[in-house]
Design a protein around this motif. Structure first.
Motif, short mmCIF file in Angstrom:
data_model
loop_
_atom_site.label_atom_id
_atom_site.label_comp_id
_atom_site.label_asym_id
_atom_site.label_seq_id
_atom_site.Cartn_x
_atom_site.Cartn_y
_atom_site.Cartn_z
N ASP A 177 9.55 -14.63 -35.01
CA ASP A 177 8.95 -14.10 -36.23
C ASP A 177 9.82 -13.01 -36.84
O ASP A 177 10.15 -13.04 -38.05
CB ASP A 177 7.56 -13.57 -35.89
CG ASP A 177 6.67 -13.40 -37.11
OD1 ASP A 177 7.06 -13.86 -38.20
OD2 ASP A 177 5.57 -12.82 -36.97
N LEU A 178 10.23 -12.03 -36.02
CA LEU A 178 11.05 -10.94 -36.53
C LEU A 178 12.45 -11.41 -36.92
O LEU A 178 13.12 -10.79 -37.75
CB LEU A 178 11.15 -9.83 -35.49
CG LEU A 178 9.88 -9.01 -35.24
CD1 LEU A 178 10.09 -7.99 -34.13
CD2 LEU A 178 9.43 -8.30 -36.52
N SER A 179 12.89 -12.53 -36.32
CA SER A 179 14.20 -13.09 -36.69
C SER A 179 14.13 -13.88 -37.99
O SER A 179 15.16 -14.34 -38.50
CB SER A 179 14.71 -14.02 -35.58
OG SER A 179 14.91 -13.31 -34.38
N GLN A 180 12.91 -14.06 -38.51
CA GLN A 180 12.67 -14.85 -39.72
C GLN A 180 13.06 -16.31 -39.52
O GLN A 180 13.58 -16.99 -40.41
CB GLN A 180 13.39 -14.22 -40.92
CG GLN A 180 12.94 -12.80 -41.19
CD GLN A 180 13.76 -12.06 -42.24
OE1 GLN A 180 14.62 -12.65 -42.90
NE2 GLN A 180 13.52 -10.77 -42.39
N ARG A 238 11.88 -26.06 -38.96
CA ARG A 238 13.20 -25.45 -39.11
C ARG A 238 14.12 -26.36 -39.93
O ARG A 238 14.04 -27.59 -39.85
CB ARG A 238 13.81 -25.14 -37.74
CG ARG A 238 13.04 -24.04 -37.03
CD ARG A 238 13.50 -23.72 -35.64
NE ARG A 238 12.45 -22.92 -34.99
CZ ARG A 238 12.05 -23.05 -33.74
NH1 ARG A 238 12.66 -23.93 -32.94
NH2 ARG A 238 11.07 -22.30 -33.27
N ASP A 272 18.78 -23.04 -39.80
CA ASP A 272 18.17 -22.25 -38.72
C ASP A 272 18.89 -22.49 -37.40
O ASP A 272 19.42 -23.57 -37.15
CB ASP A 272 16.68 -22.62 -38.56
CG ASP A 272 15.83 -22.13 -39.71
OD1 ASP A 272 15.94 -20.94 -40.06
OD2 ASP A 272 15.06 -22.93 -40.28
N LYS A 276 19.11 -14.89 -37.14
CA LYS A 276 18.95 -16.14 -37.90
C LYS A 276 20.29 -16.71 -38.35
O LYS A 276 20.38 -17.88 -38.74
CB LYS A 276 18.05 -15.91 -39.11
CG LYS A 276 18.59 -14.95 -40.14
CD LYS A 276 17.62 -14.74 -41.29
CE LYS A 276 18.13 -13.74 -42.31
NZ LYS A 276 17.18 -13.55 -43.43
N ARG A 289 8.83 -5.03 -39.70
CA ARG A 289 7.99 -5.90 -40.54
C ARG A 289 7.80 -5.29 -41.94
O ARG A 289 7.91 -5.98 -42.96
CB ARG A 289 6.63 -6.12 -39.87
CG ARG A 289 6.71 -6.89 -38.56
CD ARG A 289 5.35 -7.03 -37.88
NE ARG A 289 5.51 -7.52 -36.52
CZ ARG A 289 5.61 -8.80 -36.18
NH1 ARG A 289 5.56 -9.73 -37.13
NH2 ARG A 289 5.76 -9.16 -34.92
N PRO A 304 15.49 -8.06 -40.61
CA PRO A 304 15.55 -9.18 -39.66
C PRO A 304 16.06 -8.71 -38.30
O PRO A 304 16.92 -7.83 -38.22
CB PRO A 304 16.52 -10.16 -40.32
CG PRO A 304 17.38 -9.32 -41.20
CD PRO A 304 16.52 -8.18 -41.67
N LYS A 320 11.02 -5.36 -43.75
CA LYS A 320 11.62 -6.71 -43.76
C LYS A 320 13.05 -6.71 -43.21
O LYS A 320 13.96 -7.33 -43.78
CB LYS A 320 11.57 -7.31 -45.17
CG LYS A 320 10.16 -7.57 -45.67
CD LYS A 320 10.16 -8.23 -47.03
CE LYS A 320 8.76 -8.70 -47.43
NZ LYS A 320 7.72 -7.67 -47.35
#
Length: 624
Positions: free
Chosen positions: A125-128, A136, A140, A102, A86, A91, A89
């Motif tokens: 969330d972590l995959s953005q 989406r 996406d 993503k 996080r 991904p 940043k």
């Protein structure tokens, strides 16, 4: 040479960097420029748990068998890496190519346990990737959920584009074909979802609208798109030998929960325990042939170098060729240092004979699952196991050399009384007594009986889906009744008793039986810091309580409220094989304490035979 997504500095600062670098034996790496569809397969828990999941291995092998598809894996980053990703940043990425999730066409998430729901949001969330499907864009991935929890997908409906209801070998390739056709034709995301909705077993949540009564119960659940079906019918492999298995299982370089070859011998169950969701939704029972299993057992052990093979099913004793399979494995591999694991066996003379051949008795313990302490309650839950059978099995095990027994019970089941609760201690004592009935010179040291209680959750598609749950306080009170009774036992020093977390069970009940109104609670809890809720050290009940209050959702509505027989459930739009009429009949028989024969004794007309194959067809026309 693959470039790792994490720097050496980060890898050196976290526990178990092997969780994130891939490179395992039998890992499949494809050139992304040469495939038409990229599929990221996710298990929303730490690597060690996800790598032990059979379903992921099956789908990974199946998808990668297609030249035009690459399938790669992703797991939940552990609590040490999560904040680093996080802050910097970074991904979330797959293990095979280290490519950001993503950038894939699909993100498939296995929903194995309700307490992993916040990890689903962590993955997105972590995959953005936007948490909500409606936010989406065309760039996406399509987010699709499957697994046992997909039989009530509604609490997660807002976060998924699709759900796959049923067994993965059936229509996944159809779904990928439609995706490729739509992409070639220049179709939009919505165009694909409409094509997907036509495929049996595929559920598109955005194509349905729930409406509620004034008392909060579900009034209606109707399609809002002409392509959406009124009922989503689960997909089942009718002929188990018609589908391939895992040619080359992945072998990790670090210790995982189940570090062995897993051979699935059958699907489904004939037993009909009324609390068991798996025993209902995986019906009918379907077996692999002996020759099929011999082939894959040999190939998998050869390709992995593993020294243990586990025979997987809901009830291994019910596999009709078990003796032949075990004898083959012993003859073929025992002299080569390969151990054979046999979970889910009913303890009888045959099973004990088999286990004595494949286990080191001095090192292993036996497991019984009486589920209830009294015969009355075992009849209510349709366990099909008498005290006489339990004690006979224990006696034969002790005579064969075992001296450690684990017992699994469930507290809080419908109609449970104090006598039923105390029966847990009494049955444990009787089992210990059977050990001391053996002549002293034939005993193998001291006996140890460990009894464990989980707490009852009424799951969808079970006869107990109409039952109410206990509160946290009621669960703990019942556990204390059992503990107090244990202290009265003559063999107290040989007995041990423990129980599950009550707060966690109550939350599991809400998530298991919830509707779309529970989704915002999951999101709020996640934003407040809830993640890895299935891990005791990270579960924070106060976060969840705050989330329910903030969202104005009453937990008791989903747990302690007993349902009426005519209530519409959030999962009723799914055809899981067993009919609601059958489940109602079983619920009423449970309240009367009446049992139901297993599927091999007599067909009870549950409805699963309409899905093809299986033991139900063997009895059709004979016992109806």
């Amino acid at each position: 040479m693959r470039k790792l997504a994490l720097s050496d500095e980060i890898l050196l600062s976290i526990q178990q960097p092997a969780r994130y670098i891939g490179g395992e034996i039998n890992m499949v790496v494809k050139d992304h420029s040469r495939v038409k569809t990229k599929f990221a397969m996710c298990f929303p828990d730490v690597y060690e748990i996800g790598m032990s999941h059979l379903g992921i291995q099956i789908l990974y092998s199946m998808f990668n068998s297609r030249e035009d598809v690459c399938c790669e894996r992703v797991y939940s980053p552990w609590m040490d890496l999560d904040p680093i990703m996080r802050e910097k940043k970074i991904p979330l990425f797959t293990l095979e190519s280290q490519e950001p999730v993503k950038n894939f066409d699909f993100l498939g998430i296995t929903l194995q346990y309700e307490m992993c729901y916040t990890n689903v949001l962590q993955i997105l969330d972590l995959s953005q990737i936007p948490l909500h499907a409606c936010d989406r864009t065309e760039s996406d991935p399509i987010v699709i959920g499957g697994g046992p929890c997909a039989y009530n997908p509604e609490p997660l409906a807002d976060f998924f584009d699709l759900f796959y209801i049923g067994e993965g070998e059936t229509v996944y390739f159809d779904l990928i074909d439609r995706y490729q056709e739509n992409k070639k034709a220049g179709g939009s995301r919505k165009d694909f979802l409409e094509l997907a909705a036509k495929i049996p077993g595929i559920y598109v949540p955005s194509f349905y609208d729930p409406e509620y009564n004034e008392d909060g119960t579900l009034k209606s659940f109707t399609p809002n798109n002409s392509h959406a079906k009124e009922k989503i019918r689960k997909q089942v492999v009718a002929d188990m030998d018609s589908v391939g298995y895992i040619e080359n299982p992945l072998v990790p370089y670090m210790k995982v929960t189940q570090d062995r070859v897993v051979l699935e011998i059958q699907r489904g169950c004939i037993r009909g325990c009324r609390f068991c969701q798996a025993g209902n939704v995986y019906r009918p029972l379907r077996e692999h042939s002996l020759e099929y299993l011999k082939r894959y057992a040999y190939d998998m052990l050869k390709s992995t170098g593993h020294e243990e093979i586990s025979l997987s099913s809901l009830s291994s004793s019910d596999y009709t060729c078990l003796e032949g399979l075990v004898n083959f494995l012993i003859d073929e591999f025992k002299g080569k240092g390969v151990n054979i694991s046999l979970p889910s066996l009913r303890i009888d003379a045959f099973s004990l004979d088999v286990m004595s051949k494949v286990q080191d008795i001095k090192k292993s313990s036996l497991t019984f699952a009486p589920e209830a302490g009294s015969q009355r309650l075992r009849d209510v839950i349709n366990k099909g196991l008498t005290e006489e059978v339990i004690l006979k099995g224990a006696s034969e095990a002790f005579q064969a050399g075992w001296n450690r027994v684990k017992l699994y019970f469930m507290l809080g089941q419908p109609t449970e009384t104090t006598e039923d609760m105390e029966g847990i201690a009494l049955l444990s004592e009787k089992i210990a007594e059977t050990y001391y009935d053996i002549p002293k010179d034939q005993r193998n040291g001291k006996v140890q009986v460990v009894a464990s209680s989980s707490f009852f959750v009424p799951k969808p598609f079970t006869p107990f889906q109409w039952a109410k749950m206990c509160t946290k306080e009621e669960f703990l009170e019942r556990a204390n009744i059992v503990r107090s009774k244990f202290r009265e036992m003559k063999n107290f020093k040989s007995l041990k008793y423990n129980w599950h977390e009550a707060e966690l069970t109550v939350l599991e009940g809400v998530l298991a039986r919830g509707d779309r109104r529970v989704g915002p609670v999951i999101e709020e809890a996640y934003k407040k810091g809830a993640v890895f809720d299935s891990w005791s050290e990270f579960f924070k009940n106060e976060i969840w309580m705050e989330a329910f209050e903030t969202c104005g959702v009453d937990m008791d509505f989903y747990t302690t409220r007993e349902r009426g027989l005519d209530e519409l459930f959030p999962w009723d739009f799914i055809d899981a094989g067993v009919t609601k009429a059958f489940l109602k009949r079983e619920w009423q028989q449970a309240l009367k304490g009446e049992g139901t024969p297993n599927c091999r004794q007599k067909c009870s007309g549950c409805g699963a035979m309409g899905f093809g194959g299986g033991v139900c067809f063997e009895t059709r026309g004979k016992d109806q």
